[in-house]
Design a protein around this motif. Structure first.
Motif, PDB file in Angstrom:
ATOM      1  N   SER A 143      -6.682  -6.303  -3.739  1.00 19.09           N
ATOM      2  CA  SER A 143      -7.588  -4.748  -3.410  1.00 19.09           C
ATOM      3  C   SER A 143      -6.265  -3.610  -3.235  1.00 19.09           C
ATOM      4  CB  SER A 143      -7.867  -4.221  -1.995  1.00 19.09           C
ATOM      5  OG  SER A 143      -7.099  -5.003  -1.010  1.00 19.09           O
ATOM      6  N   TRP A 169       1.081  -1.090  -0.263  1.00 21.52           N
ATOM      7  CA  TRP A 169      -0.079   0.491  -0.235  1.00 21.52           C
ATOM      8  C   TRP A 169       1.228   0.988  -0.092  1.00 21.52           C
ATOM      9  CZ3 TRP A 169      -4.387   0.878  -1.173  1.00 21.52           C
ATOM     10  CH2 TRP A 169      -5.706  -0.193  -1.562  1.00 21.52           C
ATOM     11  N   TRP A 208      -7.738 -11.432  -0.957  1.00 25.45           N
ATOM     12  CA  TRP A 208      -7.672 -10.865  -1.394  1.00 25.45           C
ATOM     13  C   TRP A 208      -7.457  -9.374  -1.017  1.00 25.45           C
ATOM     14  CZ3 TRP A 208     -11.352 -11.086  -4.788  1.00 25.45           C
ATOM     15  CH2 TRP A 208     -11.642 -12.802  -5.162  1.00 25.45           C
ATOM     16  N   THR A 209      -6.277  -9.499  -0.248  1.00 28.30           N
ATOM     17  CA  THR A 209      -5.802  -7.629   0.758  1.00 28.30           C
ATOM     18  C   THR A 209      -4.561  -8.068  -0.689  1.00 28.30           C
ATOM     19  OG1 THR A 209      -6.001  -9.007   2.850  1.00 28.30           O
ATOM     20  CG2 THR A 209      -3.904  -7.366   2.431  1.00 28.30           C
ATOM     21  N   ALA A 240      -3.271  -8.011  -9.697  1.00 28.93           N
ATOM     22  CA  ALA A 240      -5.220  -8.770  -9.094  1.00 28.93           C
ATOM     23  C   ALA A 240      -5.352  -9.388  -9.749  1.00 28.93           C
ATOM     24  CB  ALA A 240      -5.530  -7.206 -10.329  1.00 28.93           C
TER      25      ALA A 240
END
Length: 114
Positions: free
Chosen positions: A76, A28, A72-73, A61
């Motif tokens: 996203s 992130w 799913w982390t 992805a």
């Protein structure tokens, strides 16, 4: 009930006890850096960097949905990275192409004036 959900999250194969959780969490940082770069002038952006981040986000992805367990982390953060890099790429392309038109127009006006 909250305790059982927290325990299920903790013990999940892609939960916080595994690298499958922490690698996407730290990824992130790239997405956040790209969001902060939105204040930079477009001429400071890099085509190769933003194209690589866009493609990498899309590839990861897709990969995150075909592996077991589905991560799913990772999905996203990869979508976020592809979206922010795609936005930066679009800003760079728009700036470069609209600047060329403007420069050509100014050059033409200068030629006609002389």
């Amino acid at each position: 009930m909250a305790t059982s959900k927290l325990q299920a999250f903790w013990n999940h194969p892609a939960g916080p006890k595994t690298i499958h959780f922490w690698a996407p969490t730290f990824k992130w940082g790239i997405t956040i850096a790209n969001i902060l770069d939105s204040t930079k002038p477009p001429e400071e952006l890099s085509y190769p960097q933003q194209a690589a981040l866009t493609c990498s986000g899309l590839v990861w992805a897709k990969y995150s949905t075909v592996i077991t367990p589905k991560n799913w982390t990772l999905f996203s953060v990869s979508i976020g990275m592809a979206a922010t890099a795609g936005y930066q790429l679009a800003r760079k392309i728009q700036h470069d192409f609209s600047s060329e038109d403007t420069d050509t127009g100014l050059l033409q006006k200068n030629i006609e004036a002389n």
